[in-house]
Structures are given as C-alpha cells and as structure tokens.
Write a protein that holds these residues in place. Structure first.
Motif, PDB file in Angstrom:
ATOM      1  N   PHE A  89      -6.664  -5.936  -5.390  1.00 31.97           N
ATOM      2  CA  PHE A  89      -6.825  -6.127  -3.951  1.00 31.97           C
ATOM      3  C   PHE A  89      -7.299  -7.519  -3.608  1.00 31.97           C
ATOM      4  O   PHE A  89      -7.777  -8.268  -4.451  1.00 31.97           O
ATOM      5  CB  PHE A  89      -7.778  -5.073  -3.394  1.00 31.97           C
ATOM      6  CG  PHE A  89      -7.241  -3.688  -3.548  1.00 31.97           C
ATOM      7  CD1 PHE A  89      -6.468  -3.125  -2.567  1.00 31.97           C
ATOM      8  CD2 PHE A  89      -7.476  -2.961  -4.705  1.00 31.97           C
ATOM      9  CE1 PHE A  89      -5.948  -1.861  -2.714  1.00 31.97           C
ATOM     10  CE2 PHE A  89      -6.966  -1.692  -4.864  1.00 31.97           C
ATOM     11  CZ  PHE A  89      -6.202  -1.144  -3.871  1.00 31.97           C
ATOM     12  N   GLN A  90      -7.184  -7.798  -2.311  1.00 35.29           N
ATOM     13  CA  GLN A  90      -7.447  -9.136  -1.818  1.00 35.29           C
ATOM     14  C   GLN A  90      -8.909  -9.555  -1.932  1.00 35.29           C
ATOM     15  O   GLN A  90      -9.222 -10.671  -2.273  1.00 35.29           O
ATOM     16  CB  GLN A  90      -7.002  -9.178  -0.359  1.00 35.29           C
ATOM     17  CG  GLN A  90      -7.153 -10.520   0.288  1.00 35.29           C
ATOM     18  CD  GLN A  90      -6.503 -10.520   1.653  1.00 35.29           C
ATOM     19  OE1 GLN A  90      -5.933  -9.539   2.066  1.00 35.29           O
ATOM     20  NE2 GLN A  90      -6.592 -11.635   2.335  1.00 35.29           N
ATOM     21  N   LYS A 133      -2.025  13.007  -1.508  1.00 37.21           N
ATOM     22  CA  LYS A 133      -3.294  13.432  -2.111  1.00 37.21           C
ATOM     23  C   LYS A 133      -3.055  14.333  -3.322  1.00 37.21           C
ATOM     24  O   LYS A 133      -3.967  15.018  -3.775  1.00 37.21           O
ATOM     25  CB  LYS A 133      -4.151  14.163  -1.073  1.00 37.21           C
ATOM     26  CG  LYS A 133      -4.699  13.199  -0.032  1.00 37.21           C
ATOM     27  CD  LYS A 133      -5.604  13.866   0.957  1.00 37.21           C
ATOM     28  CE  LYS A 133      -6.108  12.833   1.958  1.00 37.21           C
ATOM     29  NZ  LYS A 133      -6.783  13.415   3.100  1.00 37.21           N
ATOM     30  N   LEU A 182       1.841   2.902  -3.413  1.00 43.00           N
ATOM     31  CA  LEU A 182       0.900   3.830  -4.058  1.00 43.00           C
ATOM     32  C   LEU A 182       0.431   4.906  -3.090  1.00 43.00           C
ATOM     33  O   LEU A 182      -0.498   5.648  -3.388  1.00 43.00           O
ATOM     34  CB  LEU A 182      -0.301   3.068  -4.632  1.00 43.00           C
ATOM     35  CG  LEU A 182      -0.039   2.401  -5.983  1.00 43.00           C
ATOM     36  CD1 LEU A 182      -1.278   1.694  -6.491  1.00 43.00           C
ATOM     37  CD2 LEU A 182       0.424   3.420  -7.008  1.00 43.00           C
ATOM     38  N   GLN A 191      -1.263  10.737  -8.222  1.00 47.67           N
ATOM     39  CA  GLN A 191      -2.479  10.342  -8.944  1.00 47.67           C
ATOM     40  C   GLN A 191      -2.170  10.002 -10.396  1.00 47.67           C
ATOM     41  O   GLN A 191      -2.826   9.155 -11.003  1.00 47.67           O
ATOM     42  CB  GLN A 191      -3.532  11.457  -8.857  1.00 47.67           C
ATOM     43  CG  GLN A 191      -4.276  11.433  -7.527  1.00 47.67           C
ATOM     44  CD  GLN A 191      -4.959  12.736  -7.210  1.00 47.67           C
ATOM     45  OE1 GLN A 191      -5.098  13.612  -8.060  1.00 47.67           O
ATOM     46  NE2 GLN A 191      -5.375  12.899  -5.964  1.00 47.67           N
ATOM     47  N   LEU A 208       0.832  -1.216   0.000  1.00 49.26           N
ATOM     48  CA  LEU A 208       0.000   0.000   0.000  1.00 49.26           C
ATOM     49  C   LEU A 208       0.864   1.262   0.000  1.00 49.26           C
ATOM     50  O   LEU A 208       0.493   2.273  -0.589  1.00 49.26           O
ATOM     51  CB  LEU A 208      -0.931   0.010   1.213  1.00 49.26           C
ATOM     52  CG  LEU A 208      -2.115  -0.961   1.163  1.00 49.26           C
ATOM     53  CD1 LEU A 208      -2.858  -0.950   2.484  1.00 49.26           C
ATOM     54  CD2 LEU A 208      -3.066  -0.605   0.034  1.00 49.26           C
ATOM     55  N   LEU A 261      -1.187   4.601  -0.243  1.00 52.16           N
ATOM     56  CA  LEU A 261      -2.599   4.363   0.075  1.00 52.16           C
ATOM     57  C   LEU A 261      -2.799   4.002   1.540  1.00 52.16           C
ATOM     58  O   LEU A 261      -3.850   3.511   1.925  1.00 52.16           O
ATOM     59  CB  LEU A 261      -3.149   3.224  -0.800  1.00 52.16           C
ATOM     60  CG  LEU A 261      -3.258   3.529  -2.292  1.00 52.16           C
ATOM     61  CD1 LEU A 261      -3.616   2.265  -3.057  1.00 52.16           C
ATOM     62  CD2 LEU A 261      -4.281   4.609  -2.548  1.00 52.16           C
ATOM     63  N   MET A 307      -3.066  -1.765  -9.294  1.00 54.19           N
ATOM     64  CA  MET A 307      -3.137  -2.560  -8.076  1.00 54.19           C
ATOM     65  C   MET A 307      -4.406  -3.405  -8.034  1.00 54.19           C
ATOM     66  O   MET A 307      -5.489  -2.952  -8.397  1.00 54.19           O
ATOM     67  CB  MET A 307      -3.083  -1.636  -6.854  1.00 54.19           C
ATOM     68  CG  MET A 307      -3.052  -2.383  -5.548  1.00 54.19           C
ATOM     69  SD  MET A 307      -2.140  -1.478  -4.283  1.00 54.19           S
ATOM     70  CE  MET A 307      -2.158  -2.685  -2.967  1.00 54.19           C
ATOM     71  N   ARG A 348      -0.751   6.386 -10.211  1.00 54.80           N
ATOM     72  CA  ARG A 348      -1.722   5.344  -9.894  1.00 54.80           C
ATOM     73  C   ARG A 348      -2.480   4.882 -11.145  1.00 54.80           C
ATOM     74  O   ARG A 348      -2.958   5.708 -11.922  1.00 54.80           O
ATOM     75  CB  ARG A 348      -2.742   5.863  -8.877  1.00 54.80           C
ATOM     76  CG  ARG A 348      -2.176   6.030  -7.478  1.00 54.80           C
ATOM     77  CD  ARG A 348      -3.191   6.677  -6.571  1.00 54.80           C
ATOM     78  NE  ARG A 348      -2.608   6.944  -5.254  1.00 54.80           N
ATOM     79  CZ  ARG A 348      -3.146   7.785  -4.375  1.00 54.80           C
ATOM     80  NH1 ARG A 348      -4.261   8.433  -4.682  1.00 54.80           N
ATOM     81  NH2 ARG A 348      -2.579   7.967  -3.207  1.00 54.80           N
ATOM     82  N   ALA A 349      -2.592   3.582 -11.286  1.00 55.21           N
ATOM     83  CA  ALA A 349      -3.318   2.934 -12.369  1.00 55.21           C
ATOM     84  C   ALA A 349      -2.668   3.148 -13.730  1.00 55.21           C
ATOM     85  O   ALA A 349      -2.615   2.233 -14.548  1.00 55.21           O
ATOM     86  CB  ALA A 349      -4.796   3.353 -12.421  1.00 55.21           C
TER      87      ALA A 349
END
Lengths: 332, 345, 381
Positions: free
Chosen positions: B105-106, B89, B57, B94, B54, B59, B103, B97-98
C-alpha cells in the motif's frame, strides 16, 4: 527500566494529589459555622440533657478545636495515617468503624457497575459499528440518548415505582429481611446477588450508553484506516481481522476512560444509595452532610477520592499494557 | 491479445454511490498482465487506478460497487477464476489474498497496526497460508525481513511499527506481501510517501525481488519517471478510463494520446538543465466527478479537440501495433486518413 | 475552475443538482455553511424546537400555569391528574371539560380519597382571568393560557399539600433553566479567563493552571460539591442559595472550556494570520478579541451546549437530596424531592412527572449539541 520508572512517577503524583484533596476536604468540613463541640452540645440539648459551657470547652480542648486550623488539619491527617478518622457523633462511634462496615458494599457495587458497563457496552458498540444504520444500531443510539439523559436517581425512582406497582416487589436494599443481619452463607450471597443488580443497572446505564457511543465511534474510525485494508489483503477472515486489529485499537480509548468512568460511578453512588436505601456508604455520607457530622463526611470525601485515584491508576497501568506506544513513550 | 496472461481485466466498471446517485468512477477498463512482467497503471490522483487495484483483491470499501466486467485470474491449480464472482468476505478470495496475489500500500506509516509487532503481523500471513510450525514460521519471517534489506531482522521481528522509519516500514510491508511467494504483486504507489533516495532503494529492491522470484507485478503510480525504471507494459488512465496502453518503450518514445503527450511534457529532464525549457503543465484541471462529460473525458483540456466529434461518446480503440493501442478521435482520424483503414473494434 | 470546466451536453439531473449544491457551498460563508450543516441534522432541529418551547415556558410561567406554585387546594390534596373529557357519561359530546370532585375517606383505611363528581361538568376555557400576577415582573395581569372557572384543573395532579404540580413544574422550569443558563454563562467566563491566562501567559502560569485543571477533573466532583452545598448556612434566603448554588455548579463546568481556550490560543499563536496581525501592530487585546476568539468561538459554543445538561443534572441531584434549592423556590429537583420514598411513589406516582421534563430537555440539548458539533467544523464532510 522505563516502565517501572513511569509507574513510580505516576504513583508519586497520586500521593501529591491525595494531599491536595485532603486539604480541600478539610476546608469543606471546616466551612460550616460552629464546630464539633457545638454540634455535640446541640445534640445533647435536643435530647433533653443539659450541657455546661465548661463541658463544651473541655471537649474543644480534648479534640484540639481550640488550636489554629492548620494544626487541626495535621491532627486530622496524622490520625488517618494510623487509621483514626475521628469520631462520628451521629453514630456515636469512631468514623473508622462506621465506614469500615459499609465500604465493602460500596466497592462491590462500584466494581459490579464497571463490569456491567464494559461487558454490555463493548460488544454492543462493536455490533453497532459493524451494522451501522441497522435497526439495532438505531435502537442502541436512541436508548443511548435516553440513558445519558436520565438522572440516575430518576431511573432508580422509576425502577422502584415499576417494581412495586406492577410486580409487587420492593427493589430497595441489598438483602431481604431474613438475611439482613445473618452471617455470610451461600443463601446470603445469593440474596445479595438478587438485589445488587438494581443499583448496578441504575448506576451503569449512563456509563454504558456513553461507552457504547465511544466504542461505536472509534471502531467506525478505525475501520476506515489503511491497516484494516492491509490486514484484509493478507487473507485473514473478516471476523478474526476485525477482532484482532480495529477492535483491539478501539479498546484503547475505552481503557483510558476507565478512571473517569469510576469517577462518575462514585459520584452517582451516594444518591442511589439513598434512594434505594442500600447499606453502603451512600446514605451514611449524605446524612452526615445533612446533619453536619463533619468528621464522617470529610473522611468519606477523602475515601471516595482515594477510590477514584486507585481506579485511574489502574486505568493508566492498563493502558500501558495495552498500548505499546504509551508504554514506550512514542510520539505517534 | 494472446492467452498467456496471468490476470486479465475485462470491461471492468465500478461506481460510487453518492446520496442517491451512482457515479461511474471506473469504466470499461481492459488489460492483461503476463506472468513475470511488470504492468503499470498510470494516472493522476482520482483517475481510478487505485480503485482498479483494490478491486482485484475485492478490497473496495463501502459505497464503491463493481457494476460490471470480469477479472480472470489463473490460480495455482491452473484453473481460471473470475474474481468478481467470489464473495468478497468468503474463503475463496481469502485463499488468493497474500498467497497468490500480494499487495503493498501507499502509506507505509498507516498500513501496519501500531499495537502489534512487525513480526506478529508478518508471521500471521505465514500461519494463514503456509504449513509451518512456530519456529519455522518465525525463521521464515526473519529470513524475509533480511531479504528486503532490514538490518538486524532478529531484533526487527519483535519491534513495533512506530520504532521503524518510513522506508523500513515499506520494506517490512514488502516482506509481508511477498512472504508466501505470490504470483502477482500489486504495488499501489509504493514509493510515493517516501523521500527520493529511499524511493530509489525500494524500487531497486522490488525489481530485484521480482526478477528473483519471477513474479508478475501490477504497479500503480502517477510518476512516469518511476514507471520508466520498472515497467514492461503501461496503461494510462484518465477519469476512470484507459486512454492509451502498450509496451513502455512505445508509450514513452511514441506517445499518441494528447493526454499521454501532456504527461510526458510535464516531466523535468536531466538534459534540460541549463537550457531554458519550461515544464509544460497540462492546461486546466481534472473535472469534478459530477461533471463527467459524455464524450472523451479529456476533451475539455485537449489541444486537438474536434468540435461535434470529441464531445459525442467515448472514442473506439485504435490499434497502432499489436500491443500499442489508443482511444482518441484525433489519432484515429490521422491513422485512417494517411494509412490503410485499420481501425479495429 | 469556471473557465475550464466543460459544459456537460447531456447532464444527468442528479449530477446537475449536485453540482449546483457544490457551487452554492463554494460561495457560502462559513456561517452559512454551519447553518446548512446544522439544518441537515434533523434531530438537532427537533432539539432546537424543544429548547425554544422550554425557553417560552421559563419566560412566561405565570401566563402558562393555572395557579401559583405555593397555592394550596386543600379539597384536592394528593389528587391525581384531572382527566380532560369530551364525552360525558351518556356519550354526549361536549367542549373539553373536567368533572368536579369531592373529598371522601376510604371506608377501611380512612385514607383521604378524591372522588369524581360526574354531575358537575366544568368546561375548560382559554385565556381565562384567574390568579393575578406581574407579567414579566412588572405589568399587572391576570390572564392565563387556559383554566377553569369554579373547580380547579390540576393537569398533573397535586401533592400532599394540595399544590398544583402542573403550575409548580412550569415555575420550576424557569428556575432550573435559568440555573443552567446562568451556570453555563458563568462557566464560560471563568473558562475564558483562566484558559486565556494560561494560553497567553504560558510558562509557569500555564503549568500551574493545567495542574489545577487536571486536579479538579480527576476528583469525584459530586461528593465535594455536596459537601460544599451542605455547608451553606441554613438561614440563607432562597435567593441567596440560588445564586450560590449556581456559582457552585458553574465551578463544575469551566475546566473543559478553559482547556479548549488554552490549546486553541497556543496553536493560533503560530498561525500566519495571527503573526501578520501582530506584525501589523495589532494590540494584544485586539489580537485576542478580533482575530483569535472568532476563529474558535464555534468550538466554545459546542462545549457550552454540552455543559448545559451536566449543570442541569447536577442542580437536580443537589436539590433532590435537599442540599440545593429550597422551598419556596421550586426547581425540578425540589419537586422530585417529595417523590423520594416508595409509599409516596405508590400512591401519588404523578409526582414523577417533572422528571419527564428533565429527560426531555436533556435529550433536546444532546441532540442540539450533536448538531452543533457537526456544524462547528463546516469544512469537514
């Protein structure tokens, strides 16, 4: 189409509910000893006129009061279907007329109160949740506690007291003297707006406090959910992410309490109407209860219930629109 | 370690604020991910591996603070950015990210918003990072949904997450994470919440996509079996520290750290069927966060525990080969005793 | 855990304390855990203190008040709260005292006015003998917490008839609090009985009860209760009205409770420990009272604390409208009844003081309820 089917089922259950409410209301208005004819006679006698027993019997027959209770109920409810709500001896006019001229104000105040509640509670709740434990958050929490704990009528009394002693203005009523009986005009609308905020604030404070707490709590809960982190991981800006996802989801419980909120507003309205001497149905209803003007009181009870049902119906439909899970009947 | 990394984590330290105390939950973590390779972080739950993923990124939630270190990332413009210097932030992170680091997630069940359509949530990523018009964006999403193996992607685009099974949701999640073709994909236990057959499918899908798009992958798992299938390099974490790291073959065949050995012994083998070999669990359990020992964190459960050494500070790094290193006093003593002195700081 | 957990050789102090507290929590029973959690909630502790004070007020109103609620002081009608002074006109310090007063008429409006007589000083005394009463209803006594000899003290002023608002408020505390408590108790038993019936019988009984509850909850209750209260015969005595109004109010509060009882009973029936007890030959009655009820009692108590302010506020509203309690029985709502019009408010604003009591007790109960809600789930963080 399943959505339409759901709405129809919902509508059907509302009608059933209405029938049940009408029975309860009728039982309540039949409870006091004596009937309409007795009240009529008592009223006449107190104004110095003489009434003979025969006259009373005549009235009793005229209104079908000599019939068994269930027949009287059917007569009462049957009349309502045609818009005949009975006769108010307190006002010496048909109930339909008496209520008809006051109901719009009640609806206006209730709608205004709901708007006020949501327009203040939602943004403040969002702010409180995002700035948890900030000064503003604590302030809202404390104000919320006080708002929830103050009986509406006490708030109204305090407002009235404050306005008269410190500002020398009277906050009662919905119109100033010169517009009391005037025809509708821009001036009258403006006058109404300058008065109506008082009952709206009085009626809306507790609801605002309550909804603010719900908004804050659900948003805090939603913010901890995985989809928020996942949405953040897409590179969405924080502000847009919060508005699009957690706020949107936190609105669901708010929407679903709309009907309930309307119930509280409607329940509280009569007292406030009386304290602030508003020209709405409130003072009329309470006076009808006090003087046992039962057709008027019964009709009003029923109308209050209808208003609430309409509210919860709208709330259910809104929830179906807002939440696809409800719309499609998903279990999760 | 050479300079051909895509992402390099240096001395990463992360603390958890509890009441007034600050408890380190990740300490001095170092590793590097090379382009196009799969790097796996392995550990029990609570070992800090998810926290590390985490933090890449930015997060991390409230109360979890990065207290030191660097995360260097070579971005699309060939520049090296220290991700830890970015505002969590802000615009810079940003944009990464992506678009550059995706990413997964579980919990596929809860990583989509339940009230927005799958299509809406994937298209959003496209609109954020790619310059496509509405029609093209939708087309790209549907293509991607098809690529991750969702049947009838046209229809899936307008469906809600609750209409999907767990496996389908995880496929949709992969589509969302990969749609912008990131150079690095972080997958945090992507198969844990799924049942075994779906697990295998998802792993295969990830491997294929990774080869096809030549993407690096940081794969987080507690499951050594899964790691064996997918990873190139492995780091083993225990209580917030890396205790052993190296190429997957070395770690699986020649595990050195007592903890790694214990983990491997605890896995059932197909070859054992019919034989009377019992699984050997590691004795004891992970100590409470608040009872973090001063020495080697594994000392209390270790069969090779050395009095007055293992309980005095964390061991230095011992290099067994250019890529394979381990942090253990016992191993270091062995190496130093039998071979030439090759202890590198 | 104990045999494997390592001894930290250089334990961090904070961490060590943390460990100690965790250890303590490991061993605590669920009741102790609830208490720890409740104690941590500072507002809840404040709320508890306030509730305790109000309970004292409602148990000993005769002792705390200075006079009886219906007793008039015609020389001081519509009089403002008596000021308590320490300094006299010449800035001489004294034991706390009040001034005497005279009745005059306003020279222009001819309204009656109370004028202070700064020549007479009346000291405030504690544990004075005054109005005779029956302590706890049967022990004759005449001791009061405080008071004055001679000129009467009116801490909160007086109403139009010269009745002492302070004493009336204290007596009203007893009526209002007891309505709340009895109402909540009645709601508790109704809820337990009806919810229990639904949860244990299931089937159509459950169905009918659930529909009934939904019905009650979805209609605006106050207008209906107002109607019901209005239909009570006027000639009933104050006591009868008290009982009936309390029952009406209880009918407001039972639905939440009934729903909680039902849903808990339904989920519990499938729990292992209930199955085990049933297999062990436990009777149905014993099953419910010994095994099921204790496991969700804490939730019921939370619901009760939340219901209390609602019932209290409903009573106040009813009485305020003249449809609830009636004189000579005074409740907070009855006291506020006389503050209904603007002129009364403008000239005698102290009539609003009982409203402050309502505010304080409702806030206290909300604090208390919040603490209880947190404590009810002792195992969540």
């Amino acid at each position: 189409m399943p959505l339409l089917q759901k709405i129809l089922v919902r509508l059907g259950s509302s009608v059933l509910m209405l029938v049940a409410v009408s029975i309860v209301a009728f039982i309540i208005i039949s409870l006091p000893p004596g009937d309409f004819a007795d009240s009529y006679a008592a009223n006449k006698i107190s104004s110095g006129e003489t009434v003979t027993l025969a006259e009373i019997e005549a009235i009793r027959r005229q209104f079908g009061l000599d019939k068994p209770l269930y027949l009287q109920y059917f007569k009462w409810i049957g009349g309502m279907v045609y818009g005949d709500f009975g006769y108010s001896w307190g006002y010496s006019r048909p109930v339909t007329e008496v209520i008809g001229e006051r109901l719009p104000m009640t609806i206006l105040i209730a709608t205004g109160t709901l708007l006020f509640t949501y327009i203040t509670a939602i943004p403040l709740g969002i702010y409180s949740a995002l700035r948890q434990y900030s000064v503003a958050d604590y302030t809202f929490t404390i104000l919320g506690y006080i708002g929830l704990a103050t009986p509406n009528f006490l708030l109204a009394l305090l407002l009235m007291f404050g306005a008269t002693t410190w500002f020398g203005v009277s906050v009662g009523g919905l119109f100033s003297l010169e517009y009391q009986d005037a025809a509708w005009s821009m001036g009258r609308v403006w006058d109404l707006l300058s008065h109506i905020w008082v009952p709206i604030i009085v009626l809306g404070t507790a609801g605002t406090a309550f909804q603010l707490r719900i908004m804050r709590a659900t948003l805090l809960e939603e913010l901890n959910k995985m989809y928020v982190t996942a949405a953040r991981a897409t590179g969405l800006s924080e502000f847009r992410m919060i508005l699009k996802y957690p706020v949107r989801l936190a609105l669901n419980p708010i929407v679903s309490t709309l009907g309930w909120e309307l119930t509280t507003v409607i329940s509280g309205a009569p007292i406030i109407g009386l304290v602030l001497s508003l020209p709405d149905t409130g003072p009329m209803f309470i006076n009808a209860l006090r003087s046992q003007d039962m057709f008027l009181a019964g009709a009003m009870m029923l109308i209050y219930c209808i208003l609430v049902m309409i509210g919860s119906f709208i709330s259910d439909i809104l929830l179906m629109i807002v939440d696809p899970r409800v719309r499609m009947g998903a279990s999760t | 370690m050479s300079d051909d990394y895509l992402l390099k984590v240096e001395d990463l330290t992360i603390s958890l604020d509890v009441d007034k105390a600050s408890i380190p939950i990740v300490e001095g973590v170092n590793f590097a991910i090379k382009p196009g390779r799969v790097f796996a972080l392995v550990g029990e739950s609570g070992s800090g591996k998810t926290i590390v993923s985490l933090s890449i990124l930015r997060l991390l939630g409230k109360g979890v603070r990065i207290t030191g270190g660097k995360i260097l990332f070579k971005d699309n413009n060939g520049k090296t950015v220290d991700i830890l210097k970015l505002n969590p932030k802000g615009k810079d992170i940003q944009a990464i990210r992506a678009a550059q680091i995706g990413m997964i997630f579980q919990e596929p069940m809860s990583s989509f918003s339940p009230v927005h359509t799958i299509g809406n949530q994937i298209e959003e990523v496209v609109n954020l990072h790619l310059d496509l018009d509405k029609k093209q964006a939708r087309q790209k999403c549907i293509e991607m949904l098809g690529k991750v193996g969702i049947v009838n992607p046209e229809r899936a685009f307008d469906q809600y997450p609750f209409e999907f099974s767990g496996g389908m949701r995880q496929r949709a999640m992969i589509a969302r994470a990969m749609i912008c073709n990131p150079k690095l994909l972080i997958a945090d236990e992507p198969t844990t919440a799924l049942d075994v057959t779906i697990q295998a499918q998802i792993l295969k899908l990830m491997k294929n996509l990774q080869n096809e798009l030549n993407m690096a992958n940081l794969f987080i798992s507690h499951n050594i079996g899964v790691i064996a299938q997918i990873a190139d390099d492995v780091a083993i974490m225990y209580m917030g520290k890396i205790v052993e790291q190296g190429p997957v073959r070395d770690i699986l065949r020649k595990p050195q750290h007592p903890y790694t050995k214990g983990l491997l012994r605890a896995i059932p083998h197909l070859a054992d069927i019919g034989r009377s070999r019992r699984l050997e669990p590691i004795a004891g359990s992970v100590p409470n966060l608040f009872e973090r020992p001063n020495g080697c964190p594994f000392a209390a459960r270790c069969s090779q525990f050395i009095e007055n050494i293992c309980d005095r500070g964390f061991p230095e790094k011992t290099k067994l080969s250019p890529d394979h290193s381990v942090f253990c006093y016992a191993v270091a003593q062995d190496v130093n005793g039998s071979q030439m002195q090759e202890v590198v700081a | 855990m104990s045999q494997t957990s390592p001894t930290p050789n250089q334990p961090n102090m904070v961490a060590a304390n943390k460990v100690k507290s965790i250890r303590r929590l490991d061993l605590a029973t669920s009741r102790q855990l609830m208490w720890y959690k409740f104690k941590r909630h500072k507002l809840a502790m404040i709320g508890t203190g306030i509730i305790f004070v109000f309970l004292l007020l409602s148990i000993f109103p005769e002792f705390i008040s200075t006079t009886k609620p219906q007793l008039r002081d015609p020389a001081y009608s519509s009089g403002p709260p008596t000021g308590i002074h320490i300094f006299d006109e010449e800035w001489q310090i004294h034991w706390p005292f009040i001034y005497g007063h005279k009745m005059k008429r306003h020279p222009v409006t001819l309204r009656k006015l109370v004028v202070l007589d700064t020549d007479t000083r009346v000291p405030i005394e504690f544990f004075v003998r005054g109005e005779a009463y029956k302590f706890l209803g049967f022990i004759p006594a005449d001791l009061h917490l405080f008071g004055t000899l001679g000129t009467q003290i009116h801490l909160f002023g007086t109403d139009k008839l010269g009745r002492d608002i302070f004493s009336r408020t204290i007596y009203a505390t007893r009526v209002s609090m007891s309505i709340g408590i009895i109402g909540v108790m009645a709601a508790f038993f109704i809820g337990l009985a009806i919810g229990g019936l639904a949860g244990l019988k299931g089937g159509w009984v459950d169905n009918v009860i659930m529909r009934l509850i939904e019905f009650i909850r979805s209609i605006p209750s106050l207008p209906l209760w107002l109607g019901l209260a209005a239909s009570l015969p006027r000639e009933w005595s104050a006591t009868t009205v008290y009982v009936v109004v309390t029952l009406i109010l209880a009918a407001l509060g039972w639905t939440t409770l009934a729903r909680r009882v039902r849903s808990k009973l339904l989920t519990l029936q499938n729990e292992d420990f209930i199955q085990a007890a049933r297999l062990a030959g436990c009777s149905n009655y014993r099953l419910v009272t010994k095994h099921m009820l204790p496991s969700f009692m804490s939730y019921l108590i939370v619901d009760l604390t939340v219901a209390f302010p609602y019932i209290l506020l409903a009573e106040t509203s009813l009485s305020f409208l003249g449809l609830g309690m009636r004189e000579p029985m005074v409740s907070w709502g009855v006291l506020l009844f006389s503050a209904q019009n603007v002129t009364a408010l403008a000239h005698t604003p102290w009539l609003l003081i009982p409203g402050g009591f309502i505010l304080v007790i409702v806030i206290a109960f909300n604090f208390f309820g919040d603490g209880m809600r947190d404590a009810a789930d002792p195992y969540t963080k």
